[in-house]
Design an enzyme around this catalytic site. Structure first.
Site, PDB file in Angstrom:
ATOM      1  N   GLY A 199       0.884  -1.170   0.000  1.00 23.89           N
ATOM      2  CA  GLY A 199       0.000   0.000   0.000  1.00 23.89           C
ATOM      3  C   GLY A 199       0.913   1.209   0.000  1.00 23.89           C
ATOM      4  O   GLY A 199       1.848   1.276  -0.779  1.00 23.89           O
ATOM      5  N   GLU A 200       0.669   2.101   0.927  1.00 25.66           N
ATOM      6  CA  GLU A 200       1.512   3.293   1.040  1.00 25.66           C
ATOM      7  C   GLU A 200       2.118   3.278   2.447  1.00 25.66           C
ATOM      8  O   GLU A 200       1.407   3.417   3.430  1.00 25.66           O
ATOM      9  CB  GLU A 200       0.629   4.528   0.793  1.00 25.66           C
ATOM     10  CG  GLU A 200       1.325   5.837   0.969  1.00 25.66           C
ATOM     11  CD  GLU A 200       2.616   5.949   0.174  1.00 25.66           C
ATOM     12  OE1 GLU A 200       2.623   5.614  -1.024  1.00 25.66           O
ATOM     13  OE2 GLU A 200       3.641   6.348   0.772  1.00 25.66           O
ATOM     14  N   CYS A 212       5.986  -5.477   0.140  1.00 30.19           N
ATOM     15  CA  CYS A 212       6.134  -4.154  -0.459  1.00 30.19           C
ATOM     16  C   CYS A 212       6.098  -3.056   0.629  1.00 30.19           C
ATOM     17  O   CYS A 212       7.042  -2.973   1.398  1.00 30.19           O
ATOM     18  CB  CYS A 212       5.092  -3.966  -1.561  1.00 30.19           C
ATOM     19  SG  CYS A 212       5.633  -2.727  -2.742  1.00 30.19           S
ATOM     20  N   ARG A 259      12.937   3.263  -0.856  1.00 26.78           N
ATOM     21  CA  ARG A 259      11.567   3.294  -1.402  1.00 26.78           C
ATOM     22  C   ARG A 259      11.582   3.664  -2.887  1.00 26.78           C
ATOM     23  O   ARG A 259      12.469   4.363  -3.345  1.00 26.78           O
ATOM     24  CB  ARG A 259      10.716   4.317  -0.644  1.00 26.78           C
ATOM     25  CG  ARG A 259      10.463   3.917   0.794  1.00 26.78           C
ATOM     26  CD  ARG A 259       9.666   4.986   1.500  1.00 26.78           C
ATOM     27  NE  ARG A 259       8.358   5.169   0.882  1.00 26.78           N
ATOM     28  CZ  ARG A 259       7.629   6.280   1.009  1.00 26.78           C
ATOM     29  NH1 ARG A 259       8.080   7.292   1.715  1.00 26.78           N
ATOM     30  NH2 ARG A 259       6.457   6.363   0.420  1.00 26.78           N
ATOM     31  N   ARG A 308       5.556   0.105  -7.718  1.00 24.80           N
ATOM     32  CA  ARG A 308       6.302   1.177  -7.018  1.00 24.80           C
ATOM     33  C   ARG A 308       7.115   0.558  -5.875  1.00 24.80           C
ATOM     34  O   ARG A 308       7.065   0.997  -4.734  1.00 24.80           O
ATOM     35  CB  ARG A 308       5.349   2.258  -6.503  1.00 24.80           C
ATOM     36  CG  ARG A 308       4.914   3.217  -7.598  1.00 24.80           C
ATOM     37  CD  ARG A 308       3.869   4.210  -7.131  1.00 24.80           C
ATOM     38  NE  ARG A 308       2.586   3.566  -6.929  1.00 24.80           N
ATOM     39  CZ  ARG A 308       2.020   3.318  -5.757  1.00 24.80           C
ATOM     40  NH1 ARG A 308       2.582   3.696  -4.642  1.00 24.80           N
ATOM     41  NH2 ARG A 308       0.865   2.716  -5.686  1.00 24.80           N
ATOM     42  N   HIS A 346       4.490  -8.353  -4.703  1.00 31.66           N
ATOM     43  CA  HIS A 346       3.134  -8.633  -4.193  1.00 31.66           C
ATOM     44  C   HIS A 346       2.698 -10.069  -4.497  1.00 31.66           C
ATOM     45  O   HIS A 346       2.042 -10.307  -5.525  1.00 31.66           O
ATOM     46  CB  HIS A 346       2.131  -7.695  -4.874  1.00 31.66           C
ATOM     47  CG  HIS A 346       2.170  -6.288  -4.394  1.00 31.66           C
ATOM     48  ND1 HIS A 346       1.262  -5.782  -3.482  1.00 31.66           N
ATOM     49  CD2 HIS A 346       3.008  -5.282  -4.691  1.00 31.66           C
ATOM     50  CE1 HIS A 346       1.536  -4.509  -3.243  1.00 31.66           C
ATOM     51  NE2 HIS A 346       2.599  -4.171  -3.973  1.00 31.66           N
ATOM     52  N   GLU A 390       0.341 -11.688  -3.247  1.00 31.37           N
ATOM     53  CA  GLU A 390      -1.123 -11.837  -3.101  1.00 31.37           C
ATOM     54  C   GLU A 390      -1.869 -11.484  -4.380  1.00 31.37           C
ATOM     55  O   GLU A 390      -3.068 -11.689  -4.473  1.00 31.37           O
ATOM     56  CB  GLU A 390      -1.623 -10.989  -1.916  1.00 31.37           C
ATOM     57  CG  GLU A 390      -1.756  -9.493  -2.144  1.00 31.37           C
ATOM     58  CD  GLU A 390      -0.431  -8.731  -2.247  1.00 31.37           C
ATOM     59  OE1 GLU A 390       0.646  -9.363  -2.195  1.00 31.37           O
ATOM     60  OE2 GLU A 390      -0.493  -7.497  -2.411  1.00 31.37           O
TER      61      GLU A 390
HETATM   62  N1  GLN Z   1       5.833   2.922  -2.900  1.00 29.12           N
HETATM   63  C1  GLN Z   1       5.097   2.472  -1.756  1.00 29.12           C
HETATM   64  C2  GLN Z   1       5.708   3.002  -0.473  1.00 29.12           C
HETATM   65  O1  GLN Z   1       6.759   3.545  -0.471  1.00 29.12           O
HETATM   66  C3  GLN Z   1       5.033   0.965  -1.697  1.00 29.12           C
HETATM   67  C4  GLN Z   1       4.240   0.441  -2.873  1.00 29.12           C
HETATM   68  C5  GLN Z   1       3.511  -0.848  -2.617  1.00 29.12           C
HETATM   69  O2  GLN Z   1       3.324  -1.293  -1.503  1.00 29.12           O
HETATM   70  N2  GLN Z   1       3.037  -1.397  -3.688  1.00 29.12           N
HETATM   71  O3  GLN Z   1       5.109   2.860   0.534  1.00 29.12           O
END
Ligand code: GLN
Length: 207
Positions: free
Chosen positions: A58-59, A90, A117, A147, A182, A184
């Site tokens: 996620g983020e 991730c 990141r 990402r 990922h 999943e």
């Molecule tokens: N770029 C995201 C971050 O820095 C991670 C991306 C992801 O979980 N797919 O949190």
């Protein structure tokens, strides 16, 4: 077989999936397909009685902030001290890393790695590759990177389980497993099963 044939032995497991933001539904679905019970974790009380925890992608800045806001950092660290197996994918790997290059965002620091990141640049922000992951057997694993971060450094005690080009993309230290991709998002359950085998092994050690 590297997987150890433990698949039938997961029904008793209650696996928490951190459900604050990101791809938690997909992890929950994959874990249910493996046969274990899944608990969505949003509050400290949800952590009671879980045998393992998954922190989704996620983020990472959002997930880290919400972990603090919901009072989840201390309870997770306390459980981790007692050996709770944790799998971060991730953004989840970023949250679990000891160090995040150039960032002081809130995180848990439970595995001795340094991550960078968004390491693949903004233009190439998502891609899929077939990875060699020896602990999962001979068949390559279709890994989806979005990402994605990169594991730039590991300290002694961290086992590197897969590379992509020059970077580390899957690593483990004791009961903590991290992937920068990922698992999943594909139908291949081998990495989730590998984690559930870790859970089975950790419980055996405690007994
Ligand atoms: N770029 C995201 C971050 O820095 C991670 C991306 C992801 O979980 N797919 O949190």
């Amino acid at each position: 077989m590297p997987m150890g044939g433990n698949e039938g032995n997961v029904r008793w497991m209650k696996v928490g999936v951190l459900a604050l933001q990101g791809a938690f539904r997909e992890h929950a679905a994959a874990l249910k397909r493996c046969g274990c019970e899944v608990v969505e974790v949003r509050k400290p009380i949800n952590i009671e009685g879980i045998d393992a925890l998954v922190i989704p992608g996620g983020e990472s800045t959002t997930i880290g902030k919400l972990l603090g806001d919901y009072g989840l950092i201390e309870p997770i660290l306390a459980k981790a001290c007692y050996g709770l197996p944790i799998f971060g994918t991730c953004a989840g790997a970023i949250i679990l890393a000891r160090d995040i290059a150039g960032s002081d965002q809130p995180h848990l620091g439970l595995i001795d790695i340094m991550v960078q990141r968004n390491a693949y640049g903004r233009q190439v922000d998502s891609f899929e590759v077939d990875l060699e992951i020896p602990v999962l057997g001979k068949e390559p694993f279709a890994a989806v990177f979005i990402r994605a971060p990169l594991i730039k450094e590991t300290r002694p005690g961290v086992e590197v389980l897969a590379h992509y080009k020059d970077g580390i993309v899957l690593a483990r230290q004791g009961n903590v497993l991290v992937s920068t991709f990922h698992p999943e998002l594909t139908s291949d359950l081998r990495l989730h099963r590998y984690f559930l085998n870790m859970v089975a092994g950790s419980v055996k050690q405690e007994r």
